[in-house]
Design an enzyme around this catalytic site. Structure first.
Site, mmCIF file in Angstrom:
data_model
loop_
_atom_site.group_PDB
_atom_site.id
_atom_site.type_symbol
_atom_site.label_atom_id
_atom_site.label_comp_id
_atom_site.label_asym_id
_atom_site.label_seq_id
_atom_site.Cartn_x
_atom_site.Cartn_y
_atom_site.Cartn_z
ATOM 1 N NE ARG A 227 -3.801 0.688 2.021
ATOM 2 C CZ ARG A 227 -5.000 0.772 2.604
ATOM 3 N NH1 ARG A 227 -5.161 1.479 3.699
ATOM 4 N NH2 ARG A 227 -6.035 0.140 2.099
ATOM 5 C CG HIS B 89 -8.496 0.239 -2.569
ATOM 6 N ND1 HIS B 89 -7.663 -0.819 -2.276
ATOM 7 C CD2 HIS B 89 -9.161 0.519 -1.399
ATOM 8 C CE1 HIS B 89 -7.803 -1.157 -1.007
ATOM 9 N NE2 HIS B 89 -8.712 -0.366 -0.453
ATOM 10 C CD GLN C 164 -13.071 -1.926 -0.343
ATOM 11 O OE1 GLN C 164 -12.248 -1.844 0.552
ATOM 12 N NE2 GLN C 164 -14.266 -2.465 -0.151
ATOM 13 C CG ASP D 191 -13.736 6.359 -0.386
ATOM 14 O OD1 ASP D 191 -13.745 6.133 0.848
ATOM 15 O OD2 ASP D 191 -12.694 6.301 -1.074
ATOM 16 C CB CYS E 123 -13.975 1.079 0.456
ATOM 17 S SG CYS E 123 -13.309 2.736 0.710
ATOM 18 N NE ARG F 62 -10.103 -5.231 0.686
ATOM 19 C CZ ARG F 62 -9.389 -4.207 1.134
ATOM 20 N NH1 ARG F 62 -10.006 -3.176 1.655
ATOM 21 N NH2 ARG F 62 -8.066 -4.184 1.030
HETATM 22 N N1 CP Z 1 -11.103 -0.186 2.776
HETATM 23 C C1 CP Z 1 -9.832 -0.233 3.180
HETATM 24 O O1 CP Z 1 -8.912 -0.446 2.384
HETATM 25 O O2 CP Z 1 -9.646 -0.068 4.520
HETATM 26 P P1 CP Z 1 -8.266 0.139 5.288
HETATM 27 O O3 CP Z 1 -7.737 1.496 4.908
HETATM 28 O O4 CP Z 1 -8.637 0.047 6.730
HETATM 29 O O5 CP Z 1 -7.303 -0.937 4.879
HETATM 30 N N1 NVA Z 2 -10.082 6.846 -0.866
HETATM 31 C C1 NVA Z 2 -9.599 6.386 0.414
HETATM 32 C C2 NVA Z 2 -9.777 4.904 0.536
HETATM 33 C C3 NVA Z 2 -9.355 4.322 1.851
HETATM 34 C C4 NVA Z 2 -9.504 2.830 1.917
HETATM 35 C C5 NVA Z 2 -8.150 6.776 0.589
HETATM 36 O O1 NVA Z 2 -7.367 6.628 -0.354
HETATM 37 O O2 NVA Z 2 -7.797 7.281 1.663
#
Ligand code: CP
Ligand code: NVA
Length: 308
Positions: A107, A134, A137, A225, A266, A294
């Site tokens: 990530r 992502h 997700q 989101d 998400c 997930r």
């Molecule tokens: N939805 C998601 O990716 O959550 P986290 O940021 O908690 O991993």
């Molecule tokens: N759009 C959000 C998703 C988190 C899972 C971010 O990138 O922070």
């Protein structure tokens, strides 16, 4: 080598195979204590590195638990604690890591980090979120929709709010799984043109509609989101909130969608900002199924990556 970098970069038949495999694995675990290992342990003797350059709850825990259920070992690493955070190149990090582990999930911020990692790694790399996409997700989200409503092909999905990284992966999924998507939000936060074009080129109906009430007419699924993503500057918060307020998903907006329309997010959510608690905790919300899936979807992604 099977890297899982993005939904539009993965063959549709493979994507469908991953969803099928996730559903099958979920089925075999029904009613069993969460901590128990699966009967089949395809990751026995393998180690998976989970690298986080941004915070995470779901991605971290679901990957970690998923690997353990399949008999493997994990190593959860924070980018800041690695030499990666102190100037070692991604290429060198990838070459070193792939001498130790069998699979890498990362990530990160800029997509180039993920791409470099995959180019220089000798083992498969999975995208656990970048500023741009992502995919894990949205694999879980497609699985969740289909558990509740059957095939997603031909359905209408409405994204309300910021055309961000999660929205981009929804556009990729529209192209690959064959559903239509309407984006409703301020013009300044439109989804990436390249990805809108990609879904349209695949024959999908992608609509931009500024009026949220018109947008959700006939929707089978409404998604939103956070208004401020992890890569967005905190100084932009007030401006973004002001622009996005009309796109809050609330009961009034949901009343304009199909009566059986589902709601997804998400998570993490900011209650009473992009969505009200009444919708999040209401009968059409499947947010915790998404979170659970997930786990199952990523187990299937890891098996696909390793060919096991
Ligand atoms: N939805 C998601 O990716 O959550 P986290 O940021 O908690 O991993
Ligand atoms: N759009 C959000 C998703 C988190 C899972 C971010 O990138 O922070």
């Amino acid at each position: 080598m099977n890297h899982f970098l993005d939904i539009h970069k993965t063959d549709p038949a493979d994507l469908r195979g991953i969803i099928d495999s996730a559903r099958a694995m979920k089925g075999t675990r029904a009613g069993r204590p969460r901590g128990t290992r699966d009967d089949e342990r395809p990751l026995e003797g393998r180690t998976v590195a989970l690298i986080f350059e941004k915070p995470s709850t779901r991605t971290r825990v679901s990957f970690d638990v998923g690997v353990r259920q399949m008999g493997g070992e994990t190593m959860v690493l924070s980018g800041a604690d690695m030499q990666l955070g102190h100037g070692e190149t991604i290429a060198d990090t990838a070459r070193v890591m792939s001498r130790y582990v069998d699979l890498i999930m990362i990530r990160t911020f800029d997509e180039s980090v993920l791409i470099d990692m995959s180019e220089f790694s000798d083992v498969p790399v999975i995208n656990g979120l970048t500023d741009r996409t992502h995919p894990c997700q949205i694999m879980a989200d497609v699985m969740t929709f289909e558990e509740h409503r059957g095939p997603i092909a031909g359905k209408k999905v409405v994204w309300s709010g910021d055309g961000n990284n999660v929205c981009s992966s929804f556009l990729h999924a529209a192209a690959q799984f064959g559903f239509d998507l309407t984006f409703t939000g301020p013009a300044q936060l439109d989804p990436e043109e390249e990805f809108v074009g990609l879904a349209r080129k695949a024959g999908r109906k992608i609509t931009i509609e500024r009026d949220p009430y018109k947008a959700v007419e006939g929707a089978d699924l409404v998604v939103t989101d956070t208004w401020v993503s992890m890569h967005d500057s905190q100084s932009s918060k007030e401006r973004r909130h002001n622009m996005l307020r009309p796109y809050q998903v609330n009961e009034e907006l949901m009343r304009h969608a199909k009566p059986d329309a589902l709601f997804m997010h998400c998570l993490p959510a900011h209650r009473e900002e992009e969505v009200t608690s009444a919708v999040m905790d209401g009968p059409r919300s499947v947010i915790f199924d998404e979170a659970e899936n997930r786990l199952h979807a990523q187990k299937a992604i890891m098996r696909w990556c390793l060919g096991v």
